[in-house]
Design a protein around this motif. Structure first.
Motif, mmCIF file in Angstrom:
data_model
loop_
_atom_site.group_PDB
_atom_site.id
_atom_site.type_symbol
_atom_site.label_atom_id
_atom_site.label_comp_id
_atom_site.label_asym_id
_atom_site.label_seq_id
_atom_site.Cartn_x
_atom_site.Cartn_y
_atom_site.Cartn_z
ATOM 1 N N GLY A 1 77.011 -43.243 12.141
ATOM 2 C CA GLY A 1 76.544 -43.673 13.403
ATOM 3 C C GLY A 1 74.751 -44.555 13.481
ATOM 4 N N SER A 2 75.800 -45.830 13.219
ATOM 5 C CA SER A 2 75.446 -47.011 13.311
ATOM 6 C C SER A 2 74.098 -47.644 14.449
ATOM 7 C CB SER A 2 76.247 -48.095 12.270
ATOM 8 O OG SER A 2 76.084 -47.827 11.459
ATOM 9 N N GLY A 3 74.966 -47.080 15.371
ATOM 10 C CA GLY A 3 73.808 -47.608 16.588
ATOM 11 C C GLY A 3 74.515 -48.560 16.580
ATOM 12 N N THR A 4 72.989 -48.935 17.387
ATOM 13 C CA THR A 4 72.761 -51.033 17.343
ATOM 14 C C THR A 4 72.580 -51.783 16.345
ATOM 15 O OG1 THR A 4 70.056 -51.187 18.454
ATOM 16 C CG2 THR A 4 72.121 -50.321 19.693
ATOM 17 N N GLY A 5 72.654 -51.173 15.010
ATOM 18 C CA GLY A 5 72.536 -51.984 13.367
ATOM 19 C C GLY A 5 70.927 -52.167 13.038
ATOM 20 N N HIS A 6 69.956 -51.713 13.468
ATOM 21 C CA HIS A 6 69.057 -51.292 12.750
ATOM 22 C C HIS A 6 69.272 -51.380 10.982
ATOM 23 C CE1 HIS A 6 65.919 -52.106 15.659
ATOM 24 N NE2 HIS A 6 66.772 -50.857 16.838
ATOM 25 N N GLY A 7 69.817 -50.196 11.073
ATOM 26 C CA GLY A 7 70.328 -49.690 9.198
ATOM 27 C C GLY A 7 71.352 -50.532 8.638
ATOM 28 N N VAL A 8 72.021 -51.272 8.923
ATOM 29 C CA VAL A 8 72.623 -52.164 8.787
ATOM 30 C C VAL A 8 71.813 -53.308 7.803
ATOM 31 C CG1 VAL A 8 74.080 -53.725 9.795
ATOM 32 C CG2 VAL A 8 74.949 -51.590 10.070
ATOM 33 N N VAL A 9 71.106 -54.048 9.286
ATOM 34 C CA VAL A 9 70.431 -55.290 9.255
ATOM 35 C C VAL A 9 68.877 -54.777 7.798
ATOM 36 C CG1 VAL A 9 68.387 -56.677 10.045
ATOM 37 C CG2 VAL A 9 70.068 -56.097 11.252
ATOM 38 N N ALA A 10 68.610 -53.633 8.013
ATOM 39 C CA ALA A 10 67.989 -53.331 6.537
ATOM 40 C C ALA A 10 67.585 -53.221 5.354
ATOM 41 C CB ALA A 10 66.749 -52.036 7.168
ATOM 42 N N ALA A 11 69.176 -52.796 4.806
ATOM 43 C CA ALA A 11 70.222 -52.574 4.246
ATOM 44 C C ALA A 11 70.289 -53.795 3.496
ATOM 45 C CB ALA A 11 71.211 -51.385 3.941
ATOM 46 N N ALA A 12 71.343 -54.644 4.305
ATOM 47 C CA ALA A 12 71.880 -56.211 4.067
ATOM 48 C C ALA A 12 70.269 -56.690 3.560
ATOM 49 C CB ALA A 12 72.577 -56.598 5.545
ATOM 50 N N GLU A 13 69.482 -56.505 4.163
ATOM 51 C CA GLU A 13 68.502 -57.566 3.298
ATOM 52 C C GLU A 13 67.808 -57.619 2.317
ATOM 53 O OE1 GLU A 13 65.315 -58.567 7.477
ATOM 54 O OE2 GLU A 13 64.636 -56.993 6.289
ATOM 55 N N VAL A 14 68.361 -55.919 1.501
ATOM 56 C CA VAL A 14 67.091 -55.702 0.563
ATOM 57 C C VAL A 14 68.106 -56.227 -0.532
ATOM 58 C CG1 VAL A 14 65.498 -55.214 1.491
ATOM 59 C CG2 VAL A 14 67.370 -53.338 0.951
ATOM 60 N N LEU A 15 69.811 -56.055 -0.033
ATOM 61 C CA LEU A 15 70.723 -55.778 -1.241
ATOM 62 C C LEU A 15 72.051 -56.617 -0.842
ATOM 63 C CD1 LEU A 15 71.455 -52.061 -1.570
ATOM 64 C CD2 LEU A 15 70.842 -53.783 -2.871
ATOM 65 N N PRO A 16 71.328 -57.949 -0.976
ATOM 66 C CA PRO A 16 71.810 -59.242 0.158
ATOM 67 C C PRO A 16 73.789 -59.165 -0.254
ATOM 68 C CG PRO A 16 70.408 -60.110 -1.769
ATOM 69 C CD PRO A 16 70.709 -58.645 -1.819
#
Length: 245
Positions: free
Chosen positions: A48-63
């Motif tokens: 349920g990614s929605g507009t991607g807030h969680g995607v960006v948050a995860a990508a920043e700390v696990l690059p």
């Protein structure tokens, strides 16, 4: 999750306006948890990614980790893909799965699952199948980060004014009313408005059912599938971790 698709067809344009401040508050706590998984093997699954807030948050700390984003709503996927295409190297790392979790093919190994803002959209059968399907893919030490609403049993909620957010010359308003629907479900009625100079430019009313659950209810379902429950205390919305043994 079909309800989500119908709801966001009407309310999708309001989603980021309303959720932006909430994510600014939640982001730090979630990122601190994800940073502990650098030595755990596997991809990240955002349900349920929605507009991607969680995607960006995860990508920043696990690059260096691949991310799979499950999002059934075409409206939300439009915004999600726009964010992916405009943010760093996400287009090389994020795979968008245009389906519900129930029908999605998921990666063989997972270190983290984001299950945020959507658990109540699954009925009991789908939720039990979820844990059974997910568990074999979780690396030991991997986590499911999940949340629930601040209501674990149906009860009346009078119409509440949740947001008044200026964007340019417009003001975005959101109201929410809760109506019990049997012993397990709450019917939420959301009213969205765009107002300029005291004139209503847009008004949309969206209803959606929510299966009322508490953190302990979710834990009881997941524990038989090899998870250990850890409540989180520094989040505004009731949240928890399910860690794979």
């Amino acid at each position: 999750m079909e309800t989500m698709k119908e709801m966001y067809a009407e309310a999708g344009e309001f989603y980021d306006v309303v959720s932006d401040n909430e994510w600014k508050v939640r982001r730090k706590a979630f990122q601190e948890i994800l940073m502990t998984l650098t030595d755990v093997d596997g991809a990240i699954l955002d349900i349920g990614s929605g507009t991607g807030h969680g995607v960006v948050a995860a990508a920043e700390v696990l690059p260096d980790v691949d991310i799979f984003a499950v999002e059934p709503s075409p409206t939300m996927r439009t915004a999600l893909l726009s964010r992916i295409m405009q943010t760093g190297n996400l287009r090389q790392r994020v795979t968008v799965i245009p389906s519900t979790f129930e029908t999605a093919e998921i990666p063989e190994r997972l270190r983290a699952v984001l299950f945020l803002g959507c658990i109540g959209f699954m009925d009991d059968k789908a939720r039990h199948n979820f844990w059974e399907k997910l568990a074999p893919h979780m690396t030991p030490g991997g986590i499911v980060l999940f949340d629930v609403m601040m209501i674990n049993k149906p009860k009346p909620y009078p119409k509440m004014h949740l947001a008044e957010i200026p964007v340019g010359h417009n003001i975005y308003h959101v109201w929410l009313e809760g109506i019990p629907d049997g012993d397990l479900y709450e019917k939420w009625v959301a009213t969205y408005q765009i107002i300029r100079d005291n004139k209503i430019l847009v008004e949309k009313v969206v209803e959606f059912p929510w299966r009322t659950l508490g953190l302990d209810d979710v834990a009881r379902e997941a524990v038989p599938h090899g998870f250990v429950f850890e409540p989180l205390t520094e989040t505004l919305i009731p949240s928890g971790i399910l860690r794979k043994k």
